[in-house]
Write a protein that holds these residues in place. Structure first.
Motif, short mmCIF file in Angstrom:
data_model
loop_
_atom_site.label_atom_id
_atom_site.label_comp_id
_atom_site.label_asym_id
_atom_site.label_seq_id
_atom_site.Cartn_x
_atom_site.Cartn_y
_atom_site.Cartn_z
N SER A 127 -0.19 1.35 -10.12
CA SER A 127 -0.52 1.69 -8.73
C SER A 127 -1.78 0.95 -8.27
CB SER A 127 -0.72 3.20 -8.61
OG SER A 127 -1.04 3.54 -7.29
N ILE A 128 -2.79 0.89 -9.13
CA ILE A 128 -4.04 0.19 -8.78
C ILE A 128 -3.75 -1.31 -8.59
CG2 ILE A 128 -6.37 -0.46 -9.55
CD1 ILE A 128 -6.52 2.22 -11.04
N ASN A 135 -9.81 1.28 -4.64
CA ASN A 135 -9.45 0.58 -5.88
C ASN A 135 -10.58 0.68 -6.91
OD1 ASN A 135 -7.06 -0.25 -4.72
ND2 ASN A 135 -7.85 -2.25 -4.11
N VAL A 165 -0.88 -2.77 -7.73
CA VAL A 165 -0.11 -2.97 -6.49
C VAL A 165 -1.03 -2.82 -5.27
CG1 VAL A 165 1.74 -2.02 -5.06
CG2 VAL A 165 2.07 -2.26 -7.54
N SER A 166 -1.90 -1.81 -5.30
CA SER A 166 -2.84 -1.58 -4.21
C SER A 166 -3.79 -2.77 -4.05
CB SER A 166 -3.63 -0.30 -4.48
OG SER A 166 -4.71 -0.18 -3.59
N ILE A 214 1.35 6.53 -7.16
CA ILE A 214 0.29 7.44 -7.63
C ILE A 214 0.62 8.90 -7.27
CG2 ILE A 214 -1.33 7.28 -5.66
CD1 ILE A 214 -2.38 7.23 -9.36
N THR A 231 0.84 -1.21 0.00
CA THR A 231 0.00 0.00 0.00
C THR A 231 0.87 1.26 0.00
OG1 THR A 231 -0.25 -0.24 2.40
CG2 THR A 231 -2.07 -1.01 1.04
N ASN A 237 -4.89 4.45 0.43
CA ASN A 237 -3.63 3.72 0.50
C ASN A 237 -2.71 4.32 1.56
OD1 ASN A 237 -3.05 1.42 -1.55
ND2 ASN A 237 -4.34 2.88 -2.65
N SER A 290 3.83 1.45 -1.49
CA SER A 290 4.30 1.55 -2.88
C SER A 290 3.21 2.14 -3.77
CB SER A 290 4.69 0.18 -3.42
OG SER A 290 5.58 -0.46 -2.54
N ALA A 291 1.98 1.65 -3.61
CA ALA A 291 0.86 2.15 -4.42
C ALA A 291 0.68 3.65 -4.19
CB ALA A 291 -0.42 1.41 -4.07
#
Lengths: 196, 196
Positions: free
Chosen positions: B170-171, B134, B173-174, B50, B43, B91, B45-46
């Motif tokens: 990003s989505i 998400n 990874v999240s 972004i 989270t 996130n 990283s996401a």
């Protein structure tokens, strides 16, 4: 009845603490059933409200300055946007599962521990599914109401006011249904931890 | 150390089955810690991907047929759309909670049952929060990639290709981070049920 016979052999029974555990099982079961009915009714309502959401408006379109505007009937419906379609599908899945799990819970009544565990896992998956659907629908709803100047997406809810209003109601109802599923996951964890 | 002293008095202990229960508590704790690290890192990283997502493009804008096009630099950034802002916030909240809960889990190590229950409840709330974020980001992402002819929202990802690509990463990874939180909720339920 066969059900009460099964009930006596409930896995919640612990030797030497039968009546106490029995009481817990009953209250847990009653809470579980009420929450399942709520979750089912709310997600079903949300799905029906959005599926029935339709608005037709006659919009004047100016093709040229010299000509009078052309009046075109335009219809707003859930199948025109993938986010609203996804929202409808998540609620349809959740209410179908809600109905099935209600039947299973009524028949099972704590008989099979494995089935109950599976149901809690599926409840948690429904929470994830429903909240993603709510998020998607709310995101396009906000765009519909406010538009976005950066990407030049104009608001449409000033025209399709009834459609947007009904969609907002559906999202609200679905959100309460999602919270019922969240409680179905959370409260047994709290109870099990207390008893562990 | 005080911790190991507390550990001996762990609520997971059952008389006559001490070592077995102890082993279970240790394995549960190790699984819990790994999942928490994963959930935190993903989270975070996401949120970083972004937040760092920015693309400037010079777009030709035709004001009149007789004049040459006007070249205007346009920038795409996360703060221009409420759904992407919401996605970033969810996130950020989840990774902050992930870090805090990791510290608490390391200090606690199954010592306080109440704290562990609270953490499972908060984990479930994170699942709801993250999946709604998400869903919201994915909904506007689909609109960005495909546009929508019914409301005349034109696609923008053909222009801001790098921005949309980074947002999709990003989505993704999240979403994996959200699944880590979902597993944090689900697996203890499965384990507790098995032991109940």
């Amino acid at each position: 009845m066969e059900g009460s016979d099964y009930y006596k052999r409930s896995s919640y029974e612990v030797e030497g603490a039968e009546s106490k555990e029995m009481g817990k099982a009953v209250s847990m079961s009653a809470y579980d059933l009420v929450m399942r009915v709520l979750a089912f009714v709310l997600t079903l309502s949300a799905a029906i409200v959005i599926a029935a959401d339709k608005q037709t408006k006659v919009i004047p379109i100016q093709l040229s300055d010299s000509l009078p505007p052309l009046y075109v009937p335009l219809t707003a419906k859930w199948n025109q946007m993938s986010a609203i379609l996804y929202f409808l599908v998540t609620n349809a899945i959740a209410c179908t599962y809600g109905a099935l799990s209600l039947v299973v819970a009524l028949v099972n009544r704590g008989k099979s521990k494995g089935l109950w565990t599976l149901m809690t896992v599926l409840d948690a998956i429904m929470v994830a599914l429903l909240f993603s659907g709510n998020g998607a629908a709310a995101a396009v709803g906000v765009l519909g109401y406010k538009g976005n100047s950066h990407v030049n997406w104009k608001k449409v809810c000033n025209v399709f006011d009834k459609f947007c209003g009904q969609m907002a109601v559906s999202i609200g109802v679905s959100l309460i249904g999602s919270l019922a599923f969240l409680l179905l996951v959370v409260i047994p964890v709290v109870r099990l931890h207390r008893r562990a």
